[in-house]
Structure formats: structure tokens, C-alpha cells
Write an enzyme that holds these catalytic residues in place. Structure first.
Site, short mmCIF file in Angstrom:
data_model
loop_
_atom_site.label_atom_id
_atom_site.label_comp_id
_atom_site.label_asym_id
_atom_site.label_seq_id
_atom_site.Cartn_x
_atom_site.Cartn_y
_atom_site.Cartn_z
N VAL A 113 0.86 -1.18 0.00
CA VAL A 113 0.00 0.00 0.00
C VAL A 113 0.89 1.23 0.00
O VAL A 113 1.83 1.32 0.79
CB VAL A 113 -0.93 0.02 1.23
CG1 VAL A 113 -1.81 1.27 1.22
CG2 VAL A 113 -1.77 -1.23 1.29
N CYS A 114 0.62 2.16 -0.89
CA CYS A 114 1.32 3.44 -0.91
C CYS A 114 2.84 3.22 -0.97
O CYS A 114 3.32 2.48 -1.80
CB CYS A 114 0.89 4.25 0.31
SG CYS A 114 1.34 5.99 0.30
N SER A 115 3.59 3.86 -0.07
CA SER A 115 5.05 3.78 -0.12
C SER A 115 5.59 2.44 0.35
O SER A 115 6.81 2.24 0.36
CB SER A 115 5.67 4.91 0.72
OG SER A 115 5.23 4.84 2.06
#
Length: 324
Positions: A113-115
Site C-alpha cells: 500500500v502506498c510507499s
């Protein structure tokens, strides 16, 4: 839809982004609840884990109770890596990277998720894969890991057993896609309705970020962008823009692309789309008036630009995002 229990680990670390954890976890928990209402066994066993022991503190200041990292012989169906400002420190932990590489081999699928994509990349798990991360860090991910094929716009990407998602709330979109893969469209749609979110969100993450990215990379052209934003319906030809910054047309185009990573025409379209989005969301102006005020000339030109930039029509955007 088999009733087999799927063990799902969510990897966290100090300064994890809270919604990267809670968003996907709630999607899977809601799937368990809805299956129970149908008289069926819960499909997911959810475990929030961390290398740090029994708890970690999120960047929001809310602590999370965690389980220790499972050993290699403990079964894992899905391994989900959260993101957050602590991801770089996590990626510098050789013991965690070694655990991740071993666990990823045993898992049926691995997602970020995301970074969280930075941790997978540091472990060499994304080499040669199509990936996405938060729009503000896509360029950094591509620069640091040139073996990756980084795409800035998708909400999430599936490449083989690896899944990556865009910024923060995109973890919910990713989790819904995983539920749909496991349990079918109807159950995933029921979860989305329960959480009052889109099963498949319209557009990509650029619909909220393209102009911000342009502004962040503007440098010497910041004042020019401010002037363009105030004069969207004016003549914004290369000749006019070059004269405004005191350059030849050829030199302006070359330096502009080097500074922003975009052509002047593309940047102007982004700024016009951004302005049109605000008017569509905050006013009741007819779409034809919005097109004229933002420099598109015709409603059809505005429509084509919207479809190209954010994959929805102006009317659909207004219906979904307009204020009451």
C-alpha cells in the site's frame, strides 16, 4: 468460492501510515462479517505484524498492537506491506529484508500500500514488474530502482503474484480487488457498499495530484504557472509564454521540459482541468460556461481533456464530487 481460511499478514513498522493498515484490514474484516451473515466460515485470518515486537506507534500517534514476524514454516496466503514515513528506516533493516524475501517466496501473493512499494523494491521483489506508489514518490521510486516499471496514475497494479497500490486510501481499492479475486464480484461489491466506497473507483490518482506534481517541480517557472492560472482563457501559445519568461521559443520548450518533465501544452491542459474541476465541484455553472472560463473553448474540448486526464467526463465528475 471455497470456504478455506486464508492467513493474511499486514506488515507494519514505527511511523506507519495508519490508514494503510486500517483501511485494508477493515475491508477483509467486513468480508468476514458478510460471509458470517450468509452462514459461511470467515475466509480471512487477519494478523498485524511487526519486527519491533508487541506494538508500534503509527505516524498519527495511535499505537497498534502487533504480533511478531512469523517464521518461514508458518503458512501465509497474502502478505500486505503498509506504507508511511517510517518505510525508509524499515527498508534499511537487513534482517527485515531477509525475512521479507523468504516470506514472499512462500506467500501466494504479495501486496503493498502506498510507499510500502519501497520495502518490496529494496528486497528486490519488484524488479521487472509494473508498479505504482503514492504519486508524490513515483519519480523517486523509479530513480532509486531503475529495474522497476513505475506508473504514476493507476490506483493499483497487479503483475503476477505482486500487487502495488497508489497513495493511502488506494489500499482500500487494492483490498477490494483482492477480495473480488478470492470471493467473487458480488461479495466484493457488498463489502464496498457496506463501507460506502466505490468497488472500482473512477479515474486514477492523477485526478487529485497532477497539478500539485507540476507545481512541486516548477522551479524557475513557478511565476509563469501562477500567471497561466490567472489567464486560462487567454492566448497561451508557446510564443506568448516564451516571451513572458524572456526566452526564445526553442530554448523555452527545452528548459521547460527539463524542469517539469512535461510539455507546455500538457501543463496548460493540466492547469485548465484543475480549474474546471474546482468550478464543477464548487459552482452550478453550466458545463459550457466552465469550458469557456477555463480556456477550453468548447464543451467537447473540455470533455476530451477530462477523459484524457482523469478518465471521467465533466458531468460524471460533477455528479460524484460536487458539493451539496
Amino acid at each position: 468460492m471455497p470456504d478455506t481460511l486464508k492467513t493474511l499478514y499486514v506488515l507494519t513498522f514505527p511511523d506507519v501510515q495508519l490508514l494503510d493498515v486500517s483501511g485494508p484490514v477493515q475491508v477483509f474484516a467486513s468480508a468476514n462479517e458478510l460471509m458470517a451473515k450468509q452462514g459461511r466460515a470467515a475466509p480471512y485470518s487477519l494478523k498485524v505484524i511487526a519486527a519491533e515486537g508487541s506494538s508500534v506507534m503509527s505516524s498519527a500517534g495511535l499505537g497498534l498492537i502487533t504480533l511478531p514476524l512469523p517464521t518461514a514454516d508458518q503458512p501465509c496466503d497474502t502478505l500486505l506491506i503498509a506504507g508511511g514515513r517510517g518505510i525508509d528506516a524499515a527498508a534499511d533493516n537487513p534482517q527485515l529484508l531477509n525475512w521479507l524475501q523468504i516470506q514472499a517466496l512462500n506467500a501466494r501473493r504479495v501486496a503493498s500500500v502506498c510507499s510500502g512499494a519501497f520495502l518490496l523494491a529494496a528486497g528486490g521483489l519488484l524488479d521487472g514488474k509494473r508498479v505504482v506508489t503514492h504519486w508524490s514518490r513515483c519519480a523517486e521510486l523509479a530513480r532509486r530502482y531503475p529495474a522497476l516499471h513505475v506508473e504514476a496514475d493507476p490506483i493499483f497494479i497487479n503483475d503476477g503474484k505482486l500487487w502495488t497500490s497508489a497513495g493511502i486510501t488506494a489500499g482500500i481499492d487494492l483490498a477490494l480487488a483482492l477480495v473480488e479475486e478470492d470471493l467473487g464480484h458480488d461479495l466484493a461489491l457488498a463489502v464496498a457498499r457496506h463501507l460506502v466506497v466505490f468497488l472500482k473507483r473512477p479515474g486514477g490518482q492523477s485526478q487529485f495530484s497532477a497539478t500539485l506534481a507540476l507545481q512541486n517541480n516548477a522551479g524557475r517557472f513557478s511565476e509563469l504557472h501562477a500567471w497561466i492560472a490567472e489567464n486560462l482563457s487567454a492566448d497561451l501559445s508557446v510564443a506568448v509564454l516564451a516571451e513572458r519568461v524572456g526566452m526564445s521559443e526553442r530554448s523555452f520548450v527545452r528548459h521547460y521540459r527539463a524542469q517539469t518533465g512535461s510539455t507546455p501544452a500538457r501543463a496548460i491542459e493540466q492547469l485548465r482541468v484543475e480549474a474546471a474541476r474546482r468550478l464543477l465541484g464548487d459552482t452550478v455553472l453550466p458545463i459550457k460556461r466552465v469550458a469557456s472560463r477555463c480556456g477550453f473553448g468548447t464543451e467537447e474540448t473540455l470533455r476530451r481533456s477530462f477523459l484524457r486526464a482523469i478518465a471521467v467526463t465533466p458531468q460524471a465528475y460533477r455528479e460524484r464530487f460536487a458539493a451539496e
